[in-house]
Design an enzyme around this catalytic site. Structure first.
Site, PDB file in Angstrom:
ATOM      1  N   SER A   1       0.834  -1.201   0.000  1.00  0.00           N
ATOM      2  CA  SER A   1       0.000   0.000   0.000  1.00  0.00           C
ATOM      3  C   SER A   1       0.869   1.251   0.000  1.00  0.00           C
ATOM      4  O   SER A   1       2.078   1.193   0.245  1.00  0.00           O
ATOM      5  CB  SER A   1      -0.902   0.015   1.236  1.00  0.00           C
ATOM      6  OG  SER A   1      -0.126   0.231   2.404  1.00  0.00           O
ATOM      7  N   CYS A   2       0.239   2.408  -0.225  1.00  0.00           N
ATOM      8  CA  CYS A   2       0.967   3.673  -0.188  1.00  0.00           C
ATOM      9  C   CYS A   2       1.555   3.911   1.203  1.00  0.00           C
ATOM     10  O   CYS A   2       2.693   4.379   1.334  1.00  0.00           O
ATOM     11  CB  CYS A   2       0.056   4.823  -0.588  1.00  0.00           C
ATOM     12  SG  CYS A   2      -1.451   4.979   0.394  1.00  0.00           S
TER      13      CYS A   2
ATOM     14  N   GLY B   1      -3.889  -1.548   7.116  1.00  0.00           N
ATOM     15  CA  GLY B   1      -3.163  -2.813   7.134  1.00  0.00           C
ATOM     16  C   GLY B   1      -1.667  -2.623   7.000  1.00  0.00           C
ATOM     17  O   GLY B   1      -0.905  -3.596   6.922  1.00  0.00           O
TER      18      GLY B   1
ATOM     19  N   ARG C   1      -9.026   9.125   8.180  1.00  0.00           N
ATOM     20  CA  ARG C   1      -9.192   9.784   6.883  1.00  0.00           C
ATOM     21  C   ARG C   1      -9.640  11.224   7.130  1.00  0.00           C
ATOM     22  O   ARG C   1     -10.526  11.470   7.957  1.00  0.00           O
ATOM     23  CB  ARG C   1     -10.239   9.048   6.042  1.00  0.00           C
ATOM     24  CG  ARG C   1      -9.869   7.606   5.675  1.00  0.00           C
ATOM     25  CD  ARG C   1      -8.833   7.561   4.574  1.00  0.00           C
ATOM     26  NE  ARG C   1      -8.465   6.198   4.239  1.00  0.00           N
ATOM     27  CZ  ARG C   1      -9.040   5.472   3.270  1.00  0.00           C
ATOM     28  NH1 ARG C   1     -10.033   5.997   2.552  1.00  0.00           N
ATOM     29  NH2 ARG C   1      -8.636   4.252   3.013  1.00  0.00           N
TER      30      ARG C   1
ATOM     31  N   ASN D   1       0.227  10.065  -1.385  1.00  0.00           N
ATOM     32  CA  ASN D   1      -0.292   8.698  -1.448  1.00  0.00           C
ATOM     33  C   ASN D   1      -0.755   8.302  -2.851  1.00  0.00           C
ATOM     34  O   ASN D   1      -1.029   7.132  -3.105  1.00  0.00           O
ATOM     35  CB  ASN D   1      -1.452   8.515  -0.459  1.00  0.00           C
ATOM     36  CG  ASN D   1      -2.468   9.626  -0.521  1.00  0.00           C
ATOM     37  OD1 ASN D   1      -2.281  10.684   0.082  1.00  0.00           O
ATOM     38  ND2 ASN D   1      -3.555   9.398  -1.251  1.00  0.00           N
TER      39      ASN D   1
END
Length: 481
Positions: free
Chosen positions: A288-289, A348, A370, A453
């Site tokens: 992931s980013c 994660g 977020r 991201n």
């Protein structure tokens, strides 16, 4: 002459030198597949002012501004050499030359420093490797921009096709328009036209076939002249080996996923564990980013100080999997309006660390919020170290890592006192250490790591694709290990 006149004259002189650098950098890229860097930042297709600003930025990591008057002689020296495909950092050449005490001329020093790119050691230019993008969302379009940008020499990677589901209306025109204009990342650098008769987007001379399909098992890529290609799945629909194997169709040799892989799919963070990819591995994930943002600095801290345990809190920009306004969503909280709320959710990234850094024994936990910004996030990495240290020692170590280590393309470093998230839109690094926010007390260190991201992560994906394709060319001078 007054001081002001002196300053302006100096600026005009540096402008003139930067102007003369542009055609040299362009020819090296087109004719020899040589990318000229300045402290890991590409100077290809840069404007005069951009070249000067990149030189000035060197003061952030090297402590003093770098002048084009210092780097231009090294660029001129490169033109006299029979160079093979490579990346050459003229900022590092200038810095190491300044520290060298052997009395060599610039020409002699440059030839010695890039010896691996000339003569019997140099790599031969190879045919381009086909790339297919499966999906054309936020990450897919940024990958397309990067692949088109890197096709300038005619070698390396070549974007051949995009696979999407057909939508109603002017599907091809609208997809081309989204590639041309981006609300966050700005205008596409170049020209884009559409050939609806052949379902093709032509971007900077690159003909990109748009293939419409709802099912990867129905596509025969060889029908479009595509062979031995690397397919990048940026839909996230399939994340395990069984699902991703659906892409291994005629014409496709390898599959790269732009999301965390599940099961036995290797999760790769370029710069950290990309050299563990087996040559015969057909399916890999770029994680992931956030994983890409935290793993390189985590490795840097582990190598120097040791890490006993840690927690990462990510303050993450909202994404397309959230709702614009309150509406049903299968996940908790994500149904609430993304541009109006801070939304607690899970990440994660912490659990993915063990896949990228299997030798790290420290337990890393993580959580995420977020927030209402469209791009650029920050990871707050709270670490208990194996020994006591100081803020000055930690910052000096991370500054040096960002400048000279094998992680210099992954880790950036800023001392800007007024830095905010929008300053890092378009960053090509996996993460940027915010020196001003760093806190250290005894064996506890808290790092604030900015990351784009979208774009920074896309750059990491392209680096992995370059590596598995065999077109990841060596960098000179070689970074310190």
């Amino acid at each position: 002459m007054t001081v002001n006149e002196d300053l302006f004259t100096d600026w005009k002189n540096r402008e003139e030198i930067a102007e003369s650098m542009i055609p040299i950098i362009g020819r090296l890229q087109r004719e020899r597949d040589v990318t000229v860097l300045l402290h890991s930042r590409s100077l290809v297709n840069r404007s005069v002012v951009s070249i000067l600003k990149t030189h000035r930025f060197a003061r952030q990591i090297a402590g003093e501004e770098l002048s084009v008057t210092e780097t231009f002689p090294f660029l001129q020296a490169l033109t006299t050499l029979d160079l093979g495909p490579s990346q050459i950092d003229i900022g590092m050449l200038a810095a190491t030359y300044k520290a060298d005490d052997h009395g060599l001329s610039v020409e002699e020093f440059t030839a010695q420093a890039v010896a691996g790119a000339v003569g019997a050691e140099k790599r031969e230019r190879r045919d381009s490797r086909d790339v297919v993008l499966y999906g054309f969302g936020r990450i897919g379009r940024l990958l397309a921009r990067l692949l088109i940008e890197k096709a300038g020499s005619g070698n390396g990677l070549r974007l051949r096709a995009i696979v999407v589901r057909r939508s109603a209306g002017e599907d091809l025109v609208k997809r081309a328009s989204l590639l041309r204009r981006d609300s966050i990342h700005g205008q596409f650098h170049g020209t884009i036209t559409v050939d609806e008769a052949t379902s093709t987007i032509i971007a900077n001379g690159n003909a990109i076939k748009v293939i419409y399909s709802d099912d990867p098992t129905t596509v025969d890529y060889t029908e479009y002249g595509i062979n031995d290609a690397i397919l990048v799945d940026n839909t996230g629909k399939w994340r395990d080996r069984e699902g991703l194997s659906k892409h291994l169709r005629p014409g496709i040799a390898k599959v790269v996923l732009t999301a965390p892989g599940k099961g036995d799919v290797p999760n790769i963070v370029h710069g950290v564990n990309h050299d563990t990819i087996k040559p015969d591995e057909q399916i890999i994930s770029c994680a992931s980013c956030t994983t890409n943002a935290i793993v390189p600095p985590l490795k840097a801290m582990e190598d120097e100080f040791g890490v006993l345990r840690g927690h990462v809190e990510t303050v993450h920009s909202f994404t397309n999997d959230q709702n614009l306004l309150d509406n049903y969503h299968g996940a908790d909280r994500r149904g609430r309006s993304a541009p109006l709320n801070m939304v607690i959710t899970e990440t994660g990234a912490a659990s993915a660390v063990s896949k990228a850094l299997p030798d790290l024994k420290a337990k890393i936990t993580g959580s995420s919020i977020r927030v209402p910004v469209p791009d650029v996030s920050i990871a707050i990495l709270n670490l208990q170290l194996a020994r006591e240290t100081t803020r000055e020692e930690v910052l000096e170590h991370l500054r040096e890592v960002s400048l000279t280590s094998p992680l210099k393309r992954q880790i950036d470093f800023t001392t800007a006192p007024d830095a905010v998230s929008s300053d890092f839109i378009g960053s090509r690094h996996a993460s940027i250490v915010d020196a001003g926010a760093t806190k250290v007390e005894g064996d506890n260190a808290i790092l604030y790591l900015w990351y784009d991201n979208e774009f920074g992560y896309s750059c990491q994906v392209v680096r992995v694709v370059q590596h598995v394709s065999g077109v990841e060319y060596p960098t000179f001078p070689a970074p310190a290990v």
